[in-house]
Write an enzyme that holds these catalytic residues in place. Structure first.
Site, PDB file in Angstrom:
ATOM      1  N   PRO A 288      32.320  51.934  40.088  1.00 25.86           N
ATOM      2  CG  PRO A 288      33.691  52.032  41.973  1.00 25.86           C
ATOM      3  CD  PRO A 288      33.694  51.700  40.505  1.00 25.86           C
ATOM      4  NE  ARG A 326      21.122  59.249  46.941  1.00 21.29           N
ATOM      5  CZ  ARG A 326      20.923  58.386  47.905  1.00 21.29           C
ATOM      6  NH1 ARG A 326      20.996  58.765  49.152  1.00 21.29           N
ATOM      7  NH2 ARG A 326      20.646  57.136  47.625  1.00 21.29           N
ATOM      8  CB  CYS A 360       6.632  77.025  47.252  1.00 18.96           C
ATOM      9  SG  CYS A 360       7.315  78.580  47.773  1.00 18.96           S
ATOM     10  CE1 TYR A 396      24.631  58.701  40.767  1.00 17.86           C
ATOM     11  CE2 TYR A 396      24.992  57.463  42.791  1.00 17.86           C
ATOM     12  CZ  TYR A 396      25.119  57.585  41.416  1.00 17.86           C
ATOM     13  OH  TYR A 396      25.730  56.587  40.714  1.00 17.86           O
TER      14      TYR A 396
HETATM   15  N1  LLP Z   1      27.563  52.283  35.895  1.00 21.25           N
HETATM   16  C1  LLP Z   1      26.388  52.575  35.310  1.00 21.25           C
HETATM   17  C2  LLP Z   1      26.162  52.152  33.925  1.00 21.25           C
HETATM   18  C3  LLP Z   1      25.406  53.287  36.003  1.00 21.25           C
HETATM   19  O1  LLP Z   1      24.251  53.569  35.422  1.00 21.25           O
HETATM   20  C4  LLP Z   1      25.653  53.701  37.335  1.00 21.25           C
HETATM   21  C5  LLP Z   1      24.659  54.471  38.090  1.00 21.25           C
HETATM   22  C6  LLP Z   1      26.895  53.371  37.911  1.00 21.25           C
HETATM   23  C7  LLP Z   1      27.820  52.658  37.171  1.00 21.25           C
HETATM   24  C8  LLP Z   1      27.274  53.766  39.301  1.00 21.25           C
HETATM   25  O2  LLP Z   1      26.431  53.190  40.235  1.00 21.25           O
HETATM   26  P1  LLP Z   1      26.805  53.334  41.788  1.00 21.25           P
HETATM   27  O3  LLP Z   1      28.119  52.652  42.028  1.00 21.25           O
HETATM   28  O4  LLP Z   1      26.892  54.767  42.087  1.00 21.25           O
HETATM   29  O5  LLP Z   1      25.690  52.666  42.507  1.00 21.25           O
HETATM   30  N2  LLP Z   1      20.535  58.869  41.726  1.00 21.25           N
HETATM   31  C9  LLP Z   1      20.544  57.581  42.385  1.00 21.25           C
HETATM   32  C10 LLP Z   1      21.572  56.642  41.782  1.00 21.25           C
HETATM   33  C11 LLP Z   1      21.432  56.490  40.290  1.00 21.25           C
HETATM   34  C12 LLP Z   1      22.506  55.628  39.690  1.00 21.25           C
HETATM   35  C13 LLP Z   1      22.559  55.715  38.215  1.00 21.25           C
HETATM   36  N3  LLP Z   1      23.547  54.867  37.614  1.00 21.25           N
HETATM   37  C14 LLP Z   1      20.779  57.788  43.888  1.00 21.25           C
HETATM   38  O6  LLP Z   1      20.864  58.912  44.338  1.00 21.25           O
HETATM   39  O7  LLP Z   1      20.814  56.811  44.645  1.00 21.25           O
END
Ligand code: LLP
Length: 438
Positions: A288, A326, A360, A396
């Protein structure tokens, strides 16, 4: 003290007035470190790490929040780390992670754990050099990575990241499965990819699936079955399986935390069936990002203008999408609360306001929905000089901040036991032009 009817992100009322974060005064934090400012609650990060203690390995997807102090805190909790770039490998090493596993088998009979795993769909030349030189384990999201690694690290063990043919995320932009996604090795390609690994002399020791970020648990649960099928195709060389990341967190009123114990039970059953089939133990990992840091993070901003555009009222604060991207990227919802400059102020009167930043660009709005439509939020009546706290911003958040409009990156502060520690200083104007020539 937070005068909320329920904690942020939990069902019930929204936060209204917030005067402290993890025991540190919001006004003092702003006075000492300036605004906009990222603040993390160390104890909340620890709590979220411990929620996942049932898993053999919790591997933090550091792309969510890669400050060295946060990584060091994770390391103290026994959490391992994922790296998607040379920069993230460098951060993991700087936070004290060892590059590769100690040889042998742990006392629990499980295979050794890789402290850092490089997970990506390509090697750029720099990252290939880094993993080869440091002996970092690689999770291959494209089959071409196999030969590229074999040439540099003959006989290496690898993990395959497999796209199971379906995905899910809080936004289409965070869905990493199915034909619409560039990520992972397509599930029907496995026989061919196994042949390629064999010819290249690499052993497939790990299997990983990550179908998206902010997925719901129903979709995540489907991954367990998909992974089990692919694991049986790969066979006994496997020593580790990874459920990937994607665990959702509650951002909006009415949303609740997912049933993590049910989710673990499902994966544990898959692991046990595979262990029986293979005749050896398998390490079960989860990866995660958001879950471990989202709720720990806050952005403190200052209200710098209050104005009416026709019938709509706007609060303009000193943070923008350069600070927290975001909302403009995904229409994401973040809870907000006010820390009035006048400590006697109450939340007696609220009004619906749109909240925007200094950039801007019309999209510089924190209260927007997917597609860029400006929405409003009920907040206590605010005046210039009040502080606005944007919550659940620890995943993020800072990592996607930018220098757009030549704005400096904000400072980051970690609050632990009520004590606030600066863990990244705010950028200076000199930082903004470093490396440039006239
Ligand atoms: N493992 C891999 C291979 C990933 O690509 C990601 C996230 C994670 C784990 C972790 O995912 P999480 O548990 O955080 O959902 N910028 C976006 C989220 C992009 C996630 C990219 N990869 C946001 O602000 O929601």
């Amino acid at each position: 003290m937070t005068t909320t009817a329920s904690p942020p992100g939990q069902p019930g009322l929204q936060p209204v007035i917030r005067t402290s974060i993890a025991g540190a005064s919001v006004a003092d934090l702003a006075r000492t470190h300036g605004t906009p400012l990222y603040v993390y609650d160390a104890e909340m990060i620890r709590r979220r790490c411990r929620d996942l203690a049932a898993w053999d390995t919790v591997r933090f997807a550091q792309k969510a929040c890669s400050n060295l102090a946060v990584l060091a805190l994770m390391r103290g909790e026994g959490v391992m780390v994922d790296a998607v770039s040379t920069g993230e490998i460098h951060r993991a090493l700087a936070a004290g992670y060892a590059p590769h596993a100690a040889p042998g088998v742990g006392g629990d009979g499980l295979p050794p754990v890789h402290p850092i795993v490089y997970t990506a769909d390509i090697f750029d030349r720099e990252s290939l050099d880094a993993v080869a030189k440091l002996g970092i384990h690689v999770n291959c999201g494209s089959a071409d990575m196999i030969e590229q690694l074999a040439e540099r690290v003959p006989g290496a063990g690898i993990t395959l990241r497999v796209n199971p043919g379906f995905g899910h995320g809080h936004s289409q932009k965070t869905n990493t499965g199915g034909e619409g996604s560039k990520h992972g090795i397509w599930h029907e390609e496995i026989p061919d990819v196994l042949r390629r690994a064999e010819w290249a002399g690499l052993a497939v020791t790990g299997l990983h699936m990550h179908i998206g970020s902010g997925a719901d648990l129903a979709h995540l649960a489907e991954v367990a079955g998909a992974l089990e099928r692919v694991a049986l195709e790969i066979g006994r060389s496997l020593t580790t399986i990874s459920a990937g990341g994607g665990l959702p967190v509650p951002y909006k009123p009415g949303e609740v935390h997912a049933d993590l114990s049910g989710y673990f039970t499902l994966w544990d059953a898959v692991r046990k069936r595979l262990e029986e089939r293979f005749g050896h133990r398998l390490r079960l990992e989860i990866e995660p990002g958001r879950y471990l840091t989202a709720e720990s993070g806050f952005v403190i901003t200052e209200v710098r203008a209050v104005k009416k555009q026709g019938g709509r009222k706007y609060l303009l604060v000193d943070a923008g999408f350069n600070t927290l991207a975001r909302p403009v990227l995904y229409g994401s919802y973040h809870p907000m609360s006010l820390c009035p400059a006048d400590p006697r102020a109450t939340a007696a009167a609220t009004e619906d306001v749109a909240v925007g930043g200094p950039l801007c660009e019309s999209g510089d709005i924190f209260t927007q929905t997917d597609g860029g439509f400006v929405a409003t939020r009920a907040l206590p009546t605010a005046a210039v000089g009040d502080l606005l706290v944007i919550e659940i911003a620890g995943a993020y958040g800072f990592v996607m901040a930018s220098n757009y409009n030549s704005k400096p990156l904000p400072a980051e502060v970690l609050v632990d036991g009520g004590v606030a520690r600066l863990v990244r200083r705010r950028q200076t104007p000199e930082d903004l032009v470093r490396g440039e020539t006239v």
